[in-house]
Design a protein around this motif. Structure first.
Motif, PDB file in Angstrom:
ATOM      1  N   ILE A   1       0.964 -14.182  -3.273  1.00  0.00           N
ATOM      2  CA  ILE A   1       0.122 -14.932  -2.336  1.00  0.00           C
ATOM      3  C   ILE A   1       0.464 -14.550  -0.903  1.00  0.00           C
ATOM      4  CG2 ILE A   1      -0.507 -17.244  -1.564  1.00  0.00           C
ATOM      5  CD1 ILE A   1       0.164 -18.234  -4.381  1.00  0.00           C
ATOM      6  N   LYS A   2       1.748 -14.369  -0.594  1.00  0.00           N
ATOM      7  CA  LYS A   2       2.166 -13.995   0.767  1.00  0.00           C
ATOM      8  C   LYS A   2       1.602 -12.627   1.155  1.00  0.00           C
ATOM      9  CE  LYS A   2       6.119 -12.068   1.295  1.00  0.00           C
ATOM     10  NZ  LYS A   2       5.855 -10.807   2.008  1.00  0.00           N
ATOM     11  N   ILE A   3       1.739 -11.665   0.260  1.00  0.00           N
ATOM     12  CA  ILE A   3       1.285 -10.306   0.573  1.00  0.00           C
ATOM     13  C   ILE A   3      -0.220 -10.272   0.772  1.00  0.00           C
ATOM     14  CG2 ILE A   3       0.969  -8.019  -0.447  1.00  0.00           C
ATOM     15  CD1 ILE A   3       3.774  -8.171  -1.504  1.00  0.00           C
ATOM     16  N   ARG A   4      -0.968 -10.971  -0.061  1.00  0.00           N
ATOM     17  CA  ARG A   4      -2.429 -10.959   0.096  1.00  0.00           C
ATOM     18  C   ARG A   4      -2.862 -11.670   1.368  1.00  0.00           C
ATOM     19  NH1 ARG A   4      -5.425 -11.151  -5.799  1.00  0.00           N
ATOM     20  NH2 ARG A   4      -4.282  -9.359  -6.666  1.00  0.00           N
ATOM     21  N   ALA A   5      -2.126 -12.697   1.764  1.00  0.00           N
ATOM     22  CA  ALA A   5      -2.432 -13.345   3.040  1.00  0.00           C
ATOM     23  C   ALA A   5      -2.133 -12.412   4.206  1.00  0.00           C
ATOM     24  CB  ALA A   5      -1.643 -14.638   3.165  1.00  0.00           C
ATOM     25  N   GLN A   6      -1.052 -11.649   4.120  1.00  0.00           N
ATOM     26  CA  GLN A   6      -0.727 -10.697   5.180  1.00  0.00           C
ATOM     27  C   GLN A   6      -1.778  -9.588   5.275  1.00  0.00           C
ATOM     28  OE1 GLN A   6       3.202  -9.695   3.793  1.00  0.00           O
ATOM     29  NE2 GLN A   6       4.210 -10.979   5.304  1.00  0.00           N
ATOM     30  N   VAL A   7      -2.231  -9.090   4.127  1.00  0.00           N
ATOM     31  CA  VAL A   7      -3.250  -8.038   4.130  1.00  0.00           C
ATOM     32  C   VAL A   7      -4.566  -8.574   4.674  1.00  0.00           C
ATOM     33  CG1 VAL A   7      -4.603  -6.497   2.665  1.00  0.00           C
ATOM     34  CG2 VAL A   7      -2.155  -6.777   2.247  1.00  0.00           C
ATOM     35  N   THR A   8      -4.883  -9.824   4.341  1.00  0.00           N
ATOM     36  CA  THR A   8      -6.131 -10.423   4.824  1.00  0.00           C
ATOM     37  C   THR A   8      -6.142 -10.543   6.340  1.00  0.00           C
ATOM     38  OG1 THR A   8      -6.364 -11.673   2.762  1.00  0.00           O
ATOM     39  CG2 THR A   8      -7.609 -12.455   4.657  1.00  0.00           C
ATOM     40  N   SER A   9      -4.983 -10.816   6.943  1.00  0.00           N
ATOM     41  CA  SER A   9      -4.920 -10.977   8.391  1.00  0.00           C
ATOM     42  C   SER A   9      -5.247  -9.687   9.140  1.00  0.00           C
ATOM     43  CB  SER A   9      -3.524 -11.465   8.802  1.00  0.00           C
ATOM     44  OG  SER A   9      -2.543 -10.484   8.497  1.00  0.00           O
ATOM     45  N   ALA A  10      -5.117  -8.542   8.469  1.00  0.00           N
ATOM     46  CA  ALA A  10      -5.405  -7.261   9.114  1.00  0.00           C
ATOM     47  C   ALA A  10      -6.609  -6.568   8.483  1.00  0.00           C
ATOM     48  CB  ALA A  10      -4.192  -6.335   9.023  1.00  0.00           C
ATOM     49  N   SER A  11      -7.408  -7.304   7.702  1.00  0.00           N
ATOM     50  CA  SER A  11      -8.572  -6.725   7.035  1.00  0.00           C
ATOM     51  C   SER A  11      -9.837  -7.159   7.750  1.00  0.00           C
ATOM     52  CB  SER A  11      -8.632  -7.151   5.562  1.00  0.00           C
ATOM     53  OG  SER A  11      -7.466  -6.751   4.877  1.00  0.00           O
ATOM     54  N   ARG A  12     -10.816  -6.320   7.634  1.00  0.00           N
ATOM     55  CA  ARG A  12     -12.112  -6.619   8.239  1.00  0.00           C
ATOM     56  C   ARG A  12     -12.958  -7.380   7.233  1.00  0.00           C
ATOM     57  NH1 ARG A  12     -16.587  -2.227  10.539  1.00  0.00           N
ATOM     58  NH2 ARG A  12     -18.103  -3.761  11.275  1.00  0.00           N
ATOM     59  N   ILE A  13     -13.072  -8.676   7.444  1.00  0.00           N
ATOM     60  CA  ILE A  13     -13.810  -9.523   6.518  1.00  0.00           C
ATOM     61  C   ILE A  13     -15.279  -9.517   6.919  1.00  0.00           C
ATOM     62  CG2 ILE A  13     -14.030 -11.850   5.563  1.00  0.00           C
ATOM     63  CD1 ILE A  13     -11.125 -12.290   6.232  1.00  0.00           C
ATOM     64  N   PRO A  14     -16.201  -9.174   6.008  1.00  0.00           N
ATOM     65  CA  PRO A  14     -17.619  -9.142   6.352  1.00  0.00           C
ATOM     66  C   PRO A  14     -18.137 -10.526   6.675  1.00  0.00           C
ATOM     67  CG  PRO A  14     -17.315  -8.899   3.993  1.00  0.00           C
ATOM     68  CD  PRO A  14     -15.957  -8.812   4.610  1.00  0.00           C
ATOM     69  N   SER A  15     -19.148 -10.550   7.525  1.00  0.00           N
ATOM     70  CA  SER A  15     -19.748 -11.820   7.903  1.00  0.00           C
ATOM     71  C   SER A  15     -20.420 -12.459   6.701  1.00  0.00           C
ATOM     72  CB  SER A  15     -20.777 -11.601   9.029  1.00  0.00           C
ATOM     73  OG  SER A  15     -21.770 -10.682   8.595  1.00  0.00           O
ATOM     74  N   SER A  16     -20.566 -13.765   6.742  1.00  0.00           N
ATOM     75  CA  SER A  16     -21.158 -14.492   5.626  1.00  0.00           C
ATOM     76  C   SER A  16     -22.607 -14.089   5.440  1.00  0.00           C
ATOM     77  CB  SER A  16     -21.056 -15.995   5.870  1.00  0.00           C
ATOM     78  OG  SER A  16     -21.717 -16.335   7.094  1.00  0.00           O
ATOM     79  N   THR A  17     -23.035 -14.012   4.194  1.00  0.00           N
ATOM     80  CA  THR A  17     -24.389 -13.598   3.876  1.00  0.00           C
ATOM     81  C   THR A  17     -25.323 -14.790   3.908  1.00  0.00           C
ATOM     82  OG1 THR A  17     -23.860 -13.906   1.553  1.00  0.00           O
ATOM     83  CG2 THR A  17     -23.593 -11.708   2.438  1.00  0.00           C
ATOM     84  N   PRO A  18     -26.631 -14.564   4.099  1.00  0.00           N
ATOM     85  CA  PRO A  18     -27.591 -15.666   4.112  1.00  0.00           C
ATOM     86  C   PRO A  18     -27.611 -16.413   2.785  1.00  0.00           C
ATOM     87  CG  PRO A  18     -28.553 -13.661   5.017  1.00  0.00           C
ATOM     88  CD  PRO A  18     -27.239 -13.284   4.414  1.00  0.00           C
TER      89      PRO A  18
ATOM     90  N   ALA B   1       6.082   0.172  -4.241  1.00  0.00           N
ATOM     91  CA  ALA B   1       5.287   0.129  -5.467  1.00  0.00           C
ATOM     92  C   ALA B   1       4.888  -1.296  -5.817  1.00  0.00           C
ATOM     93  CB  ALA B   1       6.073   0.767  -6.609  1.00  0.00           C
ATOM     94  N   LYS B   2       5.798  -2.243  -5.649  1.00  0.00           N
ATOM     95  CA  LYS B   2       5.514  -3.650  -5.934  1.00  0.00           C
ATOM     96  C   LYS B   2       4.436  -4.187  -5.009  1.00  0.00           C
ATOM     97  CE  LYS B   2       6.514  -7.971  -7.307  1.00  0.00           C
ATOM     98  NZ  LYS B   2       6.354  -8.510  -8.667  1.00  0.00           N
ATOM     99  N   SER B   3       4.559  -3.925  -3.712  1.00  0.00           N
ATOM    100  CA  SER B   3       3.593  -4.442  -2.739  1.00  0.00           C
ATOM    101  C   SER B   3       2.205  -3.867  -2.983  1.00  0.00           C
ATOM    102  CB  SER B   3       4.064  -4.120  -1.317  1.00  0.00           C
ATOM    103  OG  SER B   3       5.324  -4.720  -1.058  1.00  0.00           O
ATOM    104  N   ARG B   4       2.115  -2.580  -3.279  1.00  0.00           N
ATOM    105  CA  ARG B   4       0.810  -1.952  -3.484  1.00  0.00           C
ATOM    106  C   ARG B   4       0.160  -2.449  -4.778  1.00  0.00           C
ATOM    107  NH1 ARG B   4      -0.567   2.315  -0.354  1.00  0.00           N
ATOM    108  NH2 ARG B   4      -1.884   3.189  -1.985  1.00  0.00           N
ATOM    109  N   SER B   5       0.941  -2.696  -5.803  1.00  0.00           N
ATOM    110  CA  SER B   5       0.360  -3.200  -7.046  1.00  0.00           C
ATOM    111  C   SER B   5      -0.164  -4.623  -6.883  1.00  0.00           C
ATOM    112  CB  SER B   5       1.403  -3.158  -8.166  1.00  0.00           C
ATOM    113  OG  SER B   5       2.484  -4.039  -7.887  1.00  0.00           O
ATOM    114  N   GLN B   6       0.469  -5.424  -6.040  1.00  0.00           N
ATOM    115  CA  GLN B   6       0.008  -6.787  -5.826  1.00  0.00           C
ATOM    116  C   GLN B   6      -1.254  -6.853  -4.979  1.00  0.00           C
ATOM    117  OE1 GLN B   6       3.630  -8.535  -4.235  1.00  0.00           O
ATOM    118  NE2 GLN B   6       4.025  -9.566  -6.183  1.00  0.00           N
TER     119      GLN B   6
END
Length: 346
Positions: free
Chosen positions: A98-115, A271-276
């Motif tokens: 959960i920590k790693i995915r939250a960290q990746v999300t903070s630096a990811s480009r999240i698309p705008s919400s769709t109609p 390897a652990k971080s990339r697999s998660q």
């Protein structure tokens, strides 16, 4: 015999019996030690009693491991670190995911919400697997366009494709990490096993880190004790006679040990971080089991969970992890010694 081993009732009784025997052995082990010493220490001229053996053991060895002081060998620290690292890997893996995915999300480009119109086309199956998810309609239309040259008699190819889980993104690929970062979404789409994804690389990382950290720290600690004991008059008979070491020196030794352990285990950490960060839906895992999918890579890579595509990037971020582990080890040990000193002084 094979049918007996496959019987769940037999397996349950076997596990419980083994656990009970282990517990009984641990509880009765002191009595067993006294029994053996009475047996091997008695002779024709003198018969030892249990009280005689107990007094001799307490006088010569104490009630612990038979040593006069609390000295720990480097090899023992290594084995203890490996065991503690394995336990840590099992316990901390879900929180780390959960920590790693939250960290990746903070630096990811999240698309705008769709109609709302686009959200309405999500099939019930996809909505059940990943609630609140919106498909990339542009990618779906592009995929359907690639299939228009194929002969088909289906009245509505687009609607049919929307009902398949592997078309969740519209391109046949699983959703991105920032779409599957909440615990409920992970359980719904990937299952409970996702929390322990990359367990092989995680076990290798934590076992190597724990073993090297504790063995190096014990080696440095013993070296500092022997250095302090030089010139003492009379010579120290045990480590306890030398006296306590400087808290700063002990903390620095822990920081150095943490940095060294981080350097040795960094490849497994990558390897652990990339697999998660890989979203693997339950239906894909099921297909792999049905097809008896073999993990790629050489034997060592399969054992340790390293993907062959990551061979050239295993040591990315090495300096950052060494600094992080060194600082964390220094602060943990230094903070502990500082708090103990303040509490005891009061």
């Amino acid at each position: 015999m094979n049918e007996l081993l496959k019987n769940p009732i037999f397996a349950t009784h076997a596990v419980i019996a083994a656990g009970s025997a282990t517990l009984a052995t641990a509880i009765s082990y002191p009595l067993d030690s006294l029994k053996v010493l009475v047996q091997v220490g008695s002779g024709s001229s003198k018969q030892l009693t249990g009280a005689d053996v107990l007094n001799r053991v307490r006088t010569l060895s104490g009630s612990s491991d038979g040593r006069e002081d609390k000295y720990v060998y480097v090899s023992e620290a290594l084995l203890a670190g490996i065991a503690s690292g394995a336990v840590e890997s099992l316990v901390s893996s879900p929180f780390e995911l959960i920590k790693i995915r939250a960290q990746v999300t903070s630096a990811s480009r999240i698309p705008s919400s769709t109609p709302a119109v686009e959200k309405a086309v999500v099939s019930p199956l996809i909505a059940k697997l990943l609630p609140g998810y919106s498909r990339d309609i542009g990618a779906l239309n592009n995929t359907v366009g690639l299939l228009t040259t194929l002969p088909t008699k289906h009245p509505n190819l687009v609607t049919a494709l929307k009902d398949y889980p592997w078309m969740m993104t519209g391109s046949g690929r699983p959703p991105s990490v920032f779409d599957v970062k909440r615990p409920l979404d992970i359980i719904s789409l990937e299952g409970w096993g996702a929390f322990w994804r990359g367990m092989r690389s995680g076990l290798a990382r934590d076992c190597v880190f724990g073993g090297i950290f504790f063995s190096t720290w014990q080696f440095l600690h013993q070296a500092m004790v022997e250095w302090k004991a030089v010139g003492m008059n009379p010579p120290a008979r045990s480590d306890e006679d030398v006296g306590p070491l400087s808290p700063l020196a002990v903390s620095l030794a822990a920081g150095f040990s943490g940095s060294l352990a981080a350097a040795a285990s960094h490849g497994f950490d990558t390897a652990k971080s990339r697999s998660q960060c890989i979203v693997l839906p339950k239906y894909v895992s099921m297909e792999r089991r049905f097809l008896k999918w073999q993990v790629p890579g050489k034997r060592f890579e399969r054992w340790t969970g390293i993907h062959p595509a990551d061979r050239n990037i295993l040591f990315r971020g090495l300096g950052l992890r060494m600094a992080r582990s060194g600082i964390a080890s220094f602060v943990v040990v230094g903070g502990y010694l500082f708090a103990i000193d303040k509490l005891l002084s009061e």
